[in-house]
Design an enzyme around this catalytic site. Structure first.
Site, PDB file in Angstrom:
ATOM      1  N   ARG A  56       3.987  58.304  19.728  1.00 58.36           N
ATOM      2  CA  ARG A  56       5.287  57.637  20.660  1.00 58.36           C
ATOM      3  C   ARG A  56       5.306  56.397  20.496  1.00 58.36           C
ATOM      4  O   ARG A  56       6.620  56.389  21.048  1.00 58.36           O
ATOM      5  CB  ARG A  56       4.275  57.654  21.995  1.00 58.36           C
ATOM      6  CG  ARG A  56       3.222  58.425  21.843  1.00 58.36           C
ATOM      7  CD  ARG A  56       3.077  59.445  24.015  1.00 58.36           C
ATOM      8  NE  ARG A  56       2.135  60.630  23.450  1.00 58.36           N
ATOM      9  CZ  ARG A  56       2.212  61.923  23.738  1.00 58.36           C
ATOM     10  NH1 ARG A  56       3.489  61.868  23.771  1.00 58.36           N
ATOM     11  NH2 ARG A  56       1.220  62.902  23.681  1.00 58.36           N
ATOM     12  N   ASP A  83       0.460  58.324  28.495  1.00 60.03           N
ATOM     13  CA  ASP A  83       0.952  58.396  27.338  1.00 60.03           C
ATOM     14  C   ASP A  83       2.302  57.772  27.549  1.00 60.03           C
ATOM     15  O   ASP A  83       2.914  57.983  26.524  1.00 60.03           O
ATOM     16  CB  ASP A  83       1.146  59.737  26.893  1.00 60.03           C
ATOM     17  CG  ASP A  83      -1.032  60.346  26.303  1.00 60.03           C
ATOM     18  OD1 ASP A  83      -2.166  59.432  26.204  1.00 60.03           O
ATOM     19  OD2 ASP A  83      -0.746  61.236  26.481  1.00 60.03           O
TER      20      ASP A  83
HETATM   21  C1  S3P Z   1      -5.160  63.961  26.030  1.00 59.48           C
HETATM   22  C2  S3P Z   1      -5.822  63.031  27.129  1.00 59.48           C
HETATM   23  C3  S3P Z   1      -5.457  61.590  26.913  1.00 59.48           C
HETATM   24  C4  S3P Z   1      -4.053  61.010  26.171  1.00 59.48           C
HETATM   25  C5  S3P Z   1      -4.568  62.104  24.830  1.00 59.48           C
HETATM   26  C6  S3P Z   1      -4.501  63.623  25.028  1.00 59.48           C
HETATM   27  C7  S3P Z   1      -6.154  65.058  25.534  1.00 59.48           C
HETATM   28  O1  S3P Z   1      -6.526  60.985  25.463  1.00 59.48           O
HETATM   29  O2  S3P Z   1      -3.892  59.732  26.256  1.00 59.48           O
HETATM   30  O3  S3P Z   1      -2.788  62.255  24.365  1.00 59.48           O
HETATM   31  O4  S3P Z   1      -5.595  66.079  25.603  1.00 59.48           O
HETATM   32  O5  S3P Z   1      -7.533  65.933  26.699  1.00 59.48           O
HETATM   33  P1  S3P Z   1      -8.707  60.294  26.318  1.00 59.48           P
HETATM   34  O6  S3P Z   1      -8.312  61.560  27.409  1.00 59.48           O
HETATM   35  O7  S3P Z   1      -8.896  60.052  25.639  1.00 59.48           O
HETATM   36  O8  S3P Z   1      -7.443  59.306  27.687  1.00 59.48           O
END
Ligand code: S3P
Length: 429
Positions: A387, A312
């Protein structure tokens, strides 16, 4: 909306609570019998969607000032919602709740979000959940709305085809009350908040290397959760402090969970002036981060295992790369194309308006440092992505330019106080 916040940034601050941890605390609180106090949660558009969804399933959730209290009679007492579960802009809510509902077995529910959620792939969670026996249908077999029908599910052993904590967590939520071992193997380790918190709520869960084993069937017991600050929000202040003259900013009580702290490793490698003071904790690690202006930053090259640890933060790292003393590269980050927007396209198209040069790859980009002047009347696009909008504001401050963004309301998704917190640190030059 116009943004001009130029000055020198100094002082001590905090960032809002971690988004991933807040979602999970609300969900696990609803699944557990008893009372869960959640201290310093993120109160934002996304987490309020999860809160409302858990209420629709039957949990009693109140907000006392800045804290939440969840009272529940446990997973077996949750009920099918009378109306659609609306998840707004929150991918985490949409994916995790799908696993949670599959795990409740007797639930009929429909899950739907906003226009950006309607374009985000859900088959990545529905495929493994279907292997468990869940009966879930999607639009065009890929997109929300997600329709969940009652089904008896069984445990699963699953090799993750992508690094995704949301997919891993959906499977684990489904496995919580399913007798037997649900096993997930990861190629690149993704954030582990579900594993840490499920153990705190009494689940039988063990992690060995990149394998998570959950022995389902145990009832959960409510526990209190204190949410540390979100390092993904702190990242914007960290980069701002590194690249603006005279900056000296301390951010207190930030999550230092190793599955999330890739940005700290990158900043250290670049020679950035950053100091970490870790506090004592059981469970999630946290501490204070002090960052000072660093005029001579080395470039970075990131790929492989570090990518999920800073997924992120890649938009704001692109800004940092523009201030390094050589070309930086991001590879192995194709997942960025499936976030709130295609973040590879958004980062490049919007930072190019500042005169930053990029080479685009399918799975990342190369940044040539330096920037030019923003064209008179240029309108920046926020892509309804929190973001991307915060990235643009930090870049504008760093290059001392007033910019106009078409719509910045999505900041509320993760960091509603972003602009006022910056104002609190800003001193006129
Ligand atoms: C998150 C996992 C990430 C991240 C998202 C929050 C989470 O996504 O990008 O902002 O809380 O499990 P992905 O698991 O799809 O990579």
């Amino acid at each position: 909306m116009k943004h001009l916040l130029n000055g020198t940034f100094t002082g001590t601050t905090r960032v809002p609570g971690d988004k991933s941890i807040t979602h999970r605390a609300l969900m696990l609180g609803a699944l557990s019998e008893g009372t869960t106090h959640i201290s310093r949660p993120l109160i934002s558009a996304d987490t309020l969607r999860t809160l409302e969804n858990m209420r629709q399933l039957g949990a009693d959730i109140t907000r006392d000032g800045d804290d939440f209290t969840v009272v529940s009679a446990g997973h077996s007492r949750l009920k099918s919602p009378l109306e659609t579960l609306y998840t707004g802009n929150s991918g985490t809510t949409t994916r995790l709740i799908t696993g949670l509902l599959a795990g409740l077995k007797n639930i009929t529910a429909s899950v739907e979000g906003d226009a950006t959620i309607a374009k985000r792939p859900m088959d990545r969670v529905v495929i493994p959940l279907s292997h468990m026996g869940a009966d879930i249908t999607l639009k065009d077999e890929k997109y929300p709305p997600v329709n969940i029908h009652p089904a008896v599910i069984k445990p699963l052993e699953y090799e993750m085809p992508i690094a995704s904590a949301q997919v891993k967590s959906a499977i684990l939520f489904a496995g919580l009350f399913t007798e037997g071992k649900t096993i997930v193997h990861e190629t690149h380790k993704s954030r582990n908040h579900s594993e840490i918190m499920m153990a705190q709520f009494g689940a039988d869960i063990a992690v060995s290397g990149s394998t998570v084993t959950l022995t389902g069937g145990k009832d959960l017991t409510a526990v209190d959760v204190t949410v540390p600050g979100d390092i993904s929000s702190a990242a914007f202040l960290i980069v701002l402090a590194l690249i603006t003259e005279g900056a000296d900013v301390t951010i207190e009580n930030v999550s230092l969970n190793e599955t999330r702290s890739g940005i700290i490793d990158v900043v250290k490698h670049m020679g950035g002036n950053i100091a970490i003071t870790e506090h004592d904790s059981t469970g999630e690690k946290f501490g204070d981060i002090r960052v000072q202006y660093t005029p001579d930053l080395k470039p970075f090259h990131i790929d492989g295992d570090i990518i999920p640890r800073l997924i992120d933060e890649i938009p704001i790292l692109a800004v940092l790369a523009a201030f390094a003393n050589g070309e930086s590269t991001v590879r192995g980050a194709e997942e960025l194309r499936f976030k709130e927007t295609d973040r590879i396209t958004a980062v490049i198209s919007e930072l190019e308006k500042f005169g930053v040069s990029f080479e685009e790859y399918k799975d990342g980009f190369k940044v040539t440092p330096g920037y030019g002047t923003v064209k008179e009347g240029e309108l920046f696009k926020g892509y309804h992505d929190h973001r991307i909008i915060m990235m643009l504001i930090v870049m504008a401050i760093a290059v001392n330019t007033n910019i106009e963004i078409d719509d910045d309301s999505a900041i509320d998704v993760s960091f509603p106080s972003f602009v006022s917190d910056l104002e609190g640190l800003r001193k006129d030059r």
